[in-house]
Write an enzyme that holds these catalytic residues in place. Structure first.
Site, PDB file in Angstrom:
ATOM      1  N   HIS A  84      72.322  36.671 -38.036  1.00 48.69           N
ATOM      2  CA  HIS A  84      71.975  37.226 -36.411  1.00 48.69           C
ATOM      3  C   HIS A  84      73.322  36.215 -36.114  1.00 48.69           C
ATOM      4  CE1 HIS A  84      69.539  35.897 -33.234  1.00 48.69           C
ATOM      5  NE2 HIS A  84      70.059  37.725 -32.831  1.00 48.69           N
ATOM      6  N   GLU A  87      76.398  38.107 -35.340  1.00 44.32           N
ATOM      7  CA  GLU A  87      75.865  39.185 -34.353  1.00 44.32           C
ATOM      8  C   GLU A  87      76.150  38.720 -33.063  1.00 44.32           C
ATOM      9  OE1 GLU A  87      72.135  40.356 -34.083  1.00 44.32           O
ATOM     10  OE2 GLU A  87      72.523  41.172 -31.952  1.00 44.32           O
ATOM     11  N   HIS A  88      75.790  37.776 -32.454  1.00 43.51           N
ATOM     12  CA  HIS A  88      75.560  37.165 -31.091  1.00 43.51           C
ATOM     13  C   HIS A  88      77.549  36.916 -31.123  1.00 43.51           C
ATOM     14  CE1 HIS A  88      72.020  35.527 -29.229  1.00 43.51           C
ATOM     15  NE2 HIS A  88      71.337  36.810 -30.531  1.00 43.51           N
ATOM     16  N   GLU A 164      65.810  32.065 -27.559  1.00 42.77           N
ATOM     17  CA  GLU A 164      65.570  33.262 -28.612  1.00 42.77           C
ATOM     18  C   GLU A 164      64.553  32.820 -29.275  1.00 42.77           C
ATOM     19  OE1 GLU A 164      68.702  36.818 -29.726  1.00 42.77           O
ATOM     20  OE2 GLU A 164      66.904  37.470 -31.148  1.00 42.77           O
TER      21      GLU A 164
END
Length: 470
Positions: A84, A87-88, A164
């Site tokens: 993840h 992905e950022h 997040e």
């Protein structure tokens, strides 16, 4: 944006409620005819990149989605969440495109873009007017092999990811409960850690971890490009060859099985949190759709069983526990057969006022026991399968959902060509098969029970007083 989970409402839903059986039947038949007539082309480039093109000419737009078969199931303990995080980082610039420029260019062309990470994969998608497909294909190909991943950009972005996690998990007791449940249910499988990763792993992660992940998995021979909309397959192929064709393939790591050992007895976890309403979730270890004939039949039967319990407004859990017995204010059942890793069949409920989670747990288990002992009637089974089929067909009305369904099916190890067969197999599930899986999987040796226990919620005045005293 850059969400770590599947965006709400866009997955291959096992359970989607619809309101009218008769209307559903008619629309399902019509939609099915449309689906079967949509031409779909598949080809592969010399570097191993596979491309699927679905022609849907209803509007002059196109959806491009690039899937990498690399998700949290491929992570190692100590670097959970790196899929993840990468992905950022994919939006933080390349050797040719500056930080944030990808999104600005797409917006300037009138398009929209996003990405998501799952256990099975990570995907990047863009919707745009069809004449701009070459532009977004160039951008996507550029970041496949030119990512400018530096310590400075990573140090900024990892703080965004940690925030997040705080907002989406640690500040939400229900999310914390789900996370604790998976960590308890599994002892060996990577399915036990959250897709977003443990906070401590994120705190200690470095830009070199993200770089290693990028170099390990982001290669054309580990990717699938799905393009759908008002497109011509020959043109898509020419553009794919132009922008992706020169990117070299790379050797991919060997995926070793990390199978779960047998469970011996019920597992139970209690989470205390500042909430006003308790919750109980029962999670049974089951199997995903696999080539093994037994597992394959069980996955179809479990999907139908989930629909029997919670597939439409008058399904068993809602009818019995909410409306008739008034034990619960809300119930749901969930199971997804299309996945690469192990799957849980979950039942979750909120007790009604004056009712305890103990009573509710007993009632949920009683509903499962009834099916294991008595099965499902022919009329009920047919009604459920009709609703389930209609839900699957309706979901394909959007181009986005078509892309998602084909891509996620491929990421789980199945061909997109088997999707129609899956519909047929679900329609062929018998009452005996539903009863058999209920008896086989809903035992204490497959079960983890997670309970959310309310704690006193401190008032704002109380917190202010504590602050003043300190």
């Amino acid at each position: 944006m850059r969400a770590y989970g599947l965006p709400s409402g866009i997955g291959i839903a096992t359970l989607v409620c619809v309101a009218s059986v008769s209307a559903a039947d008619l629309k399902a038949e019509a939609a099915a005819e449309v689906r079967y007539t949509l031409p779909t082309t598949e080809f592969a480039l010399a570097n191993g990149l596979r491309v699927i093109v679905r022609e849907d000419h209803r509007a002059p737009t196109v959806m491009q989605m690039l899937f990498y078969k690399a998700g949290s199931l491929d992570e190692l303990s100590g670097t959970t969440g790196v899929a993840h995080v990468l992905e950022h980082m994919m939006f933080r610039g390349t050797q040719q495109v500056g930080p944030g420029e990808f999104s600005r260019r797409v917006a300037a062309l009138g398009g929209s873009e996003n990405a998501f990470t799952m256990q099975d994969c990570t995907a990047y998608f863009t919707r745009i007017e069809k004449s701009h497909l070459p532009d977004i294909m160039e951008l996507e190909a550029d970041r496949m092999h030119n990512l400018a991943l530096t310590r400075e950009t990573f140090d900024r972005e990892i703080r965004v990811v940690m925030e997040e996690r705080r907002l989406s998990v640690e500040d939400k007791p229900e999310a914390l409960l789900a996370e604790a449940l998976r960590a308890t249910a599994y002892s060996a499988s990577p399915a036990r850690w959250p897709v977003i990763g443990w906070q401590d792993d994120l705190h200690h992660m470095t830009w070199l971890d993200a770089r290693a992940w990028y170099e390990r998995w982001y290669a054309p021979n580990n990717a699938l490009l799905v393009v759908a909309g008002d497109v011509d397959p020959a043109s898509v192929r020419a553009q794919a060859e132009r922008w992706f064709g020169a990117i070299p393939a790379r050797p991919l790591p060997l995926r070793k099985p990390q199978n779960e050992p047998p469970q011996h007895g019920l597992k139970r976890i209690v989470l205390k949190a500042s909430v006003s309403v308790p919750r109980v979730t029962l999670a049974f270890k089951t199997v995903p759709l696999e080539e093994n004939p037994t597992a394959k039949h069980d996955a179809y039967a479990l999907s139908v069983l989930a629909a029997v319990l919670d597939g439409y407004p008058n399904a068993r859990l809602e009818k019995h526990l909410v409306r008739e017995q008034r034990l619960a204010d809300g119930v749901d059942a969930s199971y997804s057969m299309v996945a690469r890793g192990p799957q849980l069949f979950t039942l979750s409920a909120l007790p009604a006022q004056g009712k305890s989670v103990k009573e509710l747990e007993a009632a949920l288990r009683s509903e499962l026991k009834k099916i294991a002992q008595n099965g499902v009637g022919a009329e009920e089974l047919q009604r459920v399968k009709t609703q389930l089929y209609a839900a699957r067909v309706y979901e394909r009305d959007s181009v986005f959902s078509q892309v998602m369904e084909m891509g996620l099916t491929e990421m789980a190890g199945h061909s997109w060509r088997t999707i129609e067969h899956m519909d047929e197999a679900l329609n062929a599930v018998t009452a005996q098969e539903v009863q058999a899986v209920a008896a086989r999987y809903f035992t204490d040796d497959q079960l983890t029970v997670a309970t959310l226990v309310p704690q006193p919620v401190r008032s704002v005045t109380h917190l202010k007083n504590l602050t003043q005293k300190n």
